[in-house]
Design a protein around this motif. Structure first.
Motif, mmCIF file in Angstrom:
data_model
loop_
_atom_site.group_PDB
_atom_site.id
_atom_site.type_symbol
_atom_site.label_atom_id
_atom_site.label_comp_id
_atom_site.label_asym_id
_atom_site.label_seq_id
_atom_site.Cartn_x
_atom_site.Cartn_y
_atom_site.Cartn_z
ATOM 1 N N PHE A 33 0.820 -1.215 0.000
ATOM 2 C CA PHE A 33 0.000 0.000 0.000
ATOM 3 C C PHE A 33 0.850 1.259 0.000
ATOM 4 C CE2 PHE A 33 -2.856 -3.257 1.615
ATOM 5 C CZ PHE A 33 -4.011 -2.985 0.899
ATOM 6 N N ASP A 34 0.230 2.342 -0.490
ATOM 7 C CA ASP A 34 0.878 3.650 -0.545
ATOM 8 C C ASP A 34 0.449 4.562 0.595
ATOM 9 O OD1 ASP A 34 2.034 3.095 -3.194
ATOM 10 O OD2 ASP A 34 -0.038 3.263 -3.892
ATOM 11 N N ALA A 35 -0.664 4.218 1.255
ATOM 12 C CA ALA A 35 -1.223 5.074 2.299
ATOM 13 C C ALA A 35 -2.163 4.240 3.167
ATOM 14 C CB ALA A 35 -1.969 6.253 1.679
ATOM 15 N N PHE A 36 -2.596 4.851 4.281
ATOM 16 C CA PHE A 36 -3.417 4.114 5.237
ATOM 17 C C PHE A 36 -4.528 4.996 5.809
ATOM 18 C CE2 PHE A 36 1.043 2.868 5.526
ATOM 19 C CZ PHE A 36 0.967 1.528 5.130
ATOM 20 N N LEU B 232 7.463 6.335 12.892
ATOM 21 C CA LEU B 232 7.481 5.395 11.773
ATOM 22 C C LEU B 232 7.635 6.104 10.425
ATOM 23 C CD1 LEU B 232 4.653 2.927 12.881
ATOM 24 C CD2 LEU B 232 7.126 2.523 12.896
ATOM 25 N N ARG B 233 7.773 7.422 10.453
ATOM 26 C CA ARG B 233 7.928 8.233 9.244
ATOM 27 C C ARG B 233 6.716 8.117 8.337
ATOM 28 N NH1 ARG B 233 13.839 6.907 7.014
ATOM 29 N NH2 ARG B 233 12.847 7.777 5.152
ATOM 30 N N ILE B 234 5.549 8.088 8.962
ATOM 31 C CA ILE B 234 4.277 8.158 8.250
ATOM 32 C C ILE B 234 3.775 9.592 8.370
ATOM 33 C CG2 ILE B 234 1.883 7.376 8.188
ATOM 34 C CD1 ILE B 234 2.803 4.730 9.371
ATOM 35 N N ALA B 235 3.380 10.183 7.250
ATOM 36 C CA ALA B 235 2.881 11.553 7.244
ATOM 37 C C ALA B 235 1.374 11.532 7.516
ATOM 38 C CB ALA B 235 3.176 12.213 5.900
ATOM 39 N N PRO C 274 8.119 9.933 -4.788
ATOM 40 C CA PRO C 274 9.549 9.867 -5.124
ATOM 41 C C PRO C 274 10.403 9.281 -4.005
ATOM 42 C CG PRO C 274 8.616 11.971 -5.795
ATOM 43 C CD PRO C 274 7.572 11.289 -4.958
ATOM 44 N N LEU C 275 10.050 9.564 -2.757
ATOM 45 C CA LEU C 275 10.798 8.990 -1.636
ATOM 46 C C LEU C 275 10.603 7.481 -1.564
ATOM 47 C CD1 LEU C 275 10.223 11.617 1.199
ATOM 48 C CD2 LEU C 275 12.233 11.326 -0.263
ATOM 49 N N ARG C 276 9.384 7.020 -1.807
ATOM 50 C CA ARG C 276 9.148 5.579 -1.806
ATOM 51 C C ARG C 276 9.921 4.906 -2.935
ATOM 52 N NH1 ARG C 276 3.891 7.441 -0.962
ATOM 53 N NH2 ARG C 276 3.144 6.797 -3.032
ATOM 54 N N ALA C 277 10.010 5.584 -4.055
ATOM 55 C CA ALA C 277 10.716 5.014 -5.202
ATOM 56 C C ALA C 277 12.215 4.885 -4.941
ATOM 57 C CB ALA C 277 10.472 5.865 -6.444
ATOM 58 N N GLN C 278 12.750 5.795 -4.116
ATOM 59 C CA GLN C 278 14.191 5.764 -3.802
ATOM 60 C C GLN C 278 14.543 4.786 -2.698
ATOM 61 O OE1 GLN C 278 15.334 9.783 -2.836
ATOM 62 N NE2 GLN C 278 14.489 10.604 -4.726
ATOM 63 N N ALA C 279 13.551 4.263 -2.011
ATOM 64 C CA ALA C 279 13.815 3.398 -0.867
ATOM 65 C C ALA C 279 14.511 2.112 -1.302
ATOM 66 C CB ALA C 279 12.507 3.061 -0.154
ATOM 67 N N GLN D 268 7.147 3.454 5.998
ATOM 68 C CA GLN D 268 7.780 4.750 5.774
ATOM 69 C C GLN D 268 7.383 5.442 4.475
ATOM 70 O OE1 GLN D 268 12.012 4.387 6.300
ATOM 71 N NE2 GLN D 268 11.825 3.579 8.364
ATOM 72 N N ASP D 269 7.395 6.779 4.553
ATOM 73 C CA ASP D 269 7.150 7.645 3.395
ATOM 74 C C ASP D 269 5.762 7.411 2.787
ATOM 75 O OD1 ASP D 269 9.728 8.713 3.687
ATOM 76 O OD2 ASP D 269 10.589 7.066 2.526
ATOM 77 N N LYS D 270 4.810 7.144 3.645
ATOM 78 C CA LYS D 270 3.426 6.964 3.228
ATOM 79 C C LYS D 270 2.552 7.905 4.054
ATOM 80 C CE LYS D 270 4.375 2.173 1.968
ATOM 81 N NZ LYS D 270 4.030 0.736 2.135
ATOM 82 N N ALA D 271 1.355 8.171 3.554
ATOM 83 C CA ALA D 271 0.432 9.073 4.250
ATOM 84 C C ALA D 271 -0.609 8.264 5.014
ATOM 85 C CB ALA D 271 -0.248 9.996 3.252
ATOM 86 N N ALA D 272 -1.205 8.902 6.021
ATOM 87 C CA ALA D 272 -2.222 8.214 6.811
ATOM 88 C C ALA D 272 -3.253 9.195 7.347
ATOM 89 C CB ALA D 272 -1.586 7.456 7.980
ATOM 90 N N GLY D 273 -4.474 8.693 7.492
ATOM 91 C CA GLY D 273 -5.550 9.420 8.150
ATOM 92 C C GLY D 273 -6.196 8.515 9.174
ATOM 93 N N PHE D 274 -7.132 9.070 9.955
ATOM 94 C CA PHE D 274 -7.687 8.328 11.077
ATOM 95 C C PHE D 274 -9.203 8.469 11.144
ATOM 96 C CE2 PHE D 274 -3.523 10.066 12.145
ATOM 97 C CZ PHE D 274 -2.811 8.905 12.383
#
Length: 205
Positions: free
Chosen positions: A80-83, A138-141, A195-200, A110-116
């Motif tokens: 997944f790309d986000a949560f 966890l470096r989740i935005a 782009p950050l996920r792609a560089q991981a 890491q380097d993924k977005a999240a909402g609640f």
């Protein structure tokens, strides 16, 4: 396409998180990004993975997973790309099962977005407050908009005196508006982080 996991964080028998997740999925299906194929929302239920209390001998930051259940969980999260985290509030915090599931992994978050989407007598707001602290490590935005569902106003029960009854999630209309805004933020932030996920570095097999 942005792949968003709807993470159900409660594993309690008779949990109300299943009803909340159903409402989120049904409501999100009408969002323009989802209806138009720019994003997809899939269920990721912690209960389905039956994770024991963290039993990996090496800290998750090293990525040296040895247990089959860890590898299965890691593969699911990595896809997944986000949560969107669906969480109740237990004693001013979020469930131990969700914390355990988060602690099992590191790079996969890491380097993924999240909402609640929180729910409880106080709308799950204090659970979300504590989850935000974990997201940072966890470096989740985590996006600012959240959904806070009240057990008193946003659920329907055939027998309100029965505490084991899951009930039906029937939120007021403004919650659908908040969910829509939250999804917009998640999709935008996830795209910005691509782009950050792609560089991981590739995750361990």
């Amino acid at each position: 396409m942005i792949r968003i996991a709807l993470v159900v964080g409660s594993t309690r028998p008779g949990r109300r998180g299943t009803a909340v997740a159903r409402w989120v999925l049904d409501t999100a299906a009408t969002h323009p990004a989802v209806a138009g194929g720019r994003a997809v929302l899939d269920l990721l239920d912690v209960a389905d993975f039956q994770l024991p209390l963290l039993d990996e001998p090496v800290p998750a930051a090293f990525g040296a997973y040895t247990r089959p259940h860890t590898r299965r969980w890691a593969a699911a999260v990595a896809a997944f790309d986000a949560f969107v985290f669906v969480t109740p509030e237990y004693n001013h915090s979020f469930p131990a099962a969700l914390k355990n599931a988060l602690d099992y992994l590191y790079a996969e978050w890491q380097d993924k977005a999240a909402g609640f989407v929180g729910y409880g007598t106080s709308g799950g707001t204090r659970a979300v407050e504590q989850l935000r602290q974990v997201m940072g490590e966890l470096r989740i935005a985590d996006v600012p908009t959240q959904v806070a569902l009240s057990m008193f106003a946003d659920f329907t029960f055939t027998d309100p005196t029965d505490p084991t009854q899951p009930g039906t999630c029937t939120p007021a209309p403004h919650h659908a508006d908040a969910l829509s805004r939250m999804l917009e933020e998640i999709i935008a932030w996830s795209a910005a982080l691509a782009p950050l996920r792609a560089q991981a570095q590739p995750l361990p097999a």
